[in-house]
Design a protein around this motif. Structure first.
Motif, PDB file in Angstrom:
ATOM      1  N   UNK A  48       0.819  -1.299   0.096  1.00  0.00           N
ATOM      2  CA  UNK A  48      -0.233  -0.021  -0.108  1.00  0.00           C
ATOM      3  C   UNK A  48       0.858   1.390  -0.050  1.00  0.00           C
ATOM      4  N   UNK A  49       1.833   1.080   0.708  1.00  0.00           N
ATOM      5  CA  UNK A  49       2.942   2.291   0.715  1.00  0.00           C
ATOM      6  C   UNK A  49       3.482   2.642  -0.681  1.00  0.00           C
ATOM      7  N   UNK A  53       3.014   5.981  -2.777  1.00  0.00           N
ATOM      8  CA  UNK A  53       4.290   6.687  -3.303  1.00  0.00           C
ATOM      9  C   UNK A  53       3.950   6.871  -4.719  1.00  0.00           C
ATOM     10  N   UNK A  54       3.653   5.955  -5.465  1.00  0.00           N
ATOM     11  CA  UNK A  54       3.399   5.998  -6.973  1.00  0.00           C
ATOM     12  C   UNK A  54       2.399   7.063  -7.387  1.00  0.00           C
ATOM     13  N   UNK A  79       0.209  -2.531 -12.230  1.00  0.00           N
ATOM     14  CA  UNK A  79      -0.056  -1.210 -12.925  1.00  0.00           C
ATOM     15  C   UNK A  79       1.354  -0.162 -12.525  1.00  0.00           C
ATOM     16  N   UNK A  80       1.684  -0.228 -11.102  1.00  0.00           N
ATOM     17  CA  UNK A  80       2.787   0.559 -10.868  1.00  0.00           C
ATOM     18  C   UNK A  80       4.035   0.165 -11.574  1.00  0.00           C
ATOM     19  N   UNK A  92      -6.526   9.782 -16.700  1.00  0.00           N
ATOM     20  CA  UNK A  92      -7.157   9.181 -18.133  1.00  0.00           C
ATOM     21  C   UNK A  92      -6.186   7.964 -18.285  1.00  0.00           C
ATOM     22  N   UNK A  93      -4.885   8.037 -18.191  1.00  0.00           N
ATOM     23  CA  UNK A  93      -3.806   7.257 -18.385  1.00  0.00           C
ATOM     24  C   UNK A  93      -3.891   5.964 -17.466  1.00  0.00           C
ATOM     25  N   UNK A  94      -4.168   6.544 -16.145  1.00  0.00           N
ATOM     26  CA  UNK A  94      -4.438   5.404 -15.082  1.00  0.00           C
ATOM     27  C   UNK A  94      -5.418   4.714 -15.446  1.00  0.00           C
ATOM     28  N   UNK A  95      -6.588   5.090 -15.875  1.00  0.00           N
ATOM     29  CA  UNK A  95      -7.952   4.430 -15.977  1.00  0.00           C
ATOM     30  C   UNK A  95      -7.984   3.459 -16.933  1.00  0.00           C
ATOM     31  N   UNK A  96      -6.943   4.112 -18.195  1.00  0.00           N
ATOM     32  CA  UNK A  96      -6.770   3.043 -19.338  1.00  0.00           C
ATOM     33  C   UNK A  96      -5.898   1.577 -18.715  1.00  0.00           C
ATOM     34  N   UNK A  97      -4.900   1.991 -18.114  1.00  0.00           N
ATOM     35  CA  UNK A  97      -4.149   0.777 -17.420  1.00  0.00           C
ATOM     36  C   UNK A  97      -4.799  -0.180 -16.749  1.00  0.00           C
ATOM     37  N   UNK A  98      -6.030   0.583 -15.817  1.00  0.00           N
ATOM     38  CA  UNK A  98      -6.801  -0.306 -14.920  1.00  0.00           C
ATOM     39  C   UNK A  98      -7.640  -0.860 -15.702  1.00  0.00           C
TER      40      UNK A  98
END
Length: 130
Positions: A48-49, A53-54, A79-80, A92-98
Motif C-alpha cells: 500500500x505504501x 508513493x506511486x 500497474x505501478x 485518464x492514462x491510469x484508468x486506461x491501465x486499470x
C-alpha cells in the motif's frame, strides 16, 4: 456532458464516488488509509505504501486514485511496475491501465488449462474428419 462522462467512468471501474464507499471494497476511509472522522492514519502495508508513493509521484485525481486502490493488490502492482504515467492527462492514462489489467485478468481466469486442451482437441477434430 461532464456528469455523463463521470458516470460512465464510475460504471466502468465500479466506483460509487457520490457516497463514501467503493462497491465491494468497504469504507473509503480504509481505502485511502485515513480515518476521516477521527483524523487517525491506518497503518499501510508495504504494498500500500508503494501504491501511495506511486500515486503521489503521478498526480492523478481522487477518482483515479480510488479506482487503483479498489483493485486487488496484484493488479495494483502490475500497474505501478509499468512505470510512471505519461501524457497530459495522467488520470485518464491510469484508468486506461486499470481497464487493461482488468481485461487481462478476466481473460486469464476464463482460460483454464483444461479448457485450452479441450479447445485444441475441438479445433483438431474437424481436420481429422476431412
Amino acid at each position: 456532458a461532464e456528469k455523463e462522462q463521470e458516470a460512465a467512468i464510475e460504471a466502468e471501474v465500479g466506483l460509487d464516488v457520490t457516497g463514501s464507499t467503493v462497491e465491494g471494497q468497504g469504507d473509503l476511509d480504509d481505502l485511502i488509509g485515513v480515518n476521516l472522522d477521527e483524523g487517525e492514519e491506518v497503518e499501510e502495508t508495504p504494498e500500500e505504501k508503494a501504491v501511495t508513493k506511486w500515486l503521489s509521484e503521478n498526480k492523478v485525481d481522487a477518482r483515479a486514485q480510488a479506482a487503483l486502490r479498489a483493485l486487488a493488490p496484484e493488479l495494483q502492482q502490475k500497474i505501478i511496475t509499468d512505470g510512471p504515467l505519461t501524457g497530459t492527462n495522467h488520470s485518464a492514462m491510469l484508468v486506461a491501465r486499470i481497464r487493461k489489467v482488468e481485461a487481462a485478468a478476466s481473460q486469464s481466469k476464463g482460460a483454464t488449462p483444461a479448457a485450452a486442451k479441450d479447445g485444441a482437441a475441438a479445433a483438431a477434430a474437424p481436420a481429422a474428419a476431412v
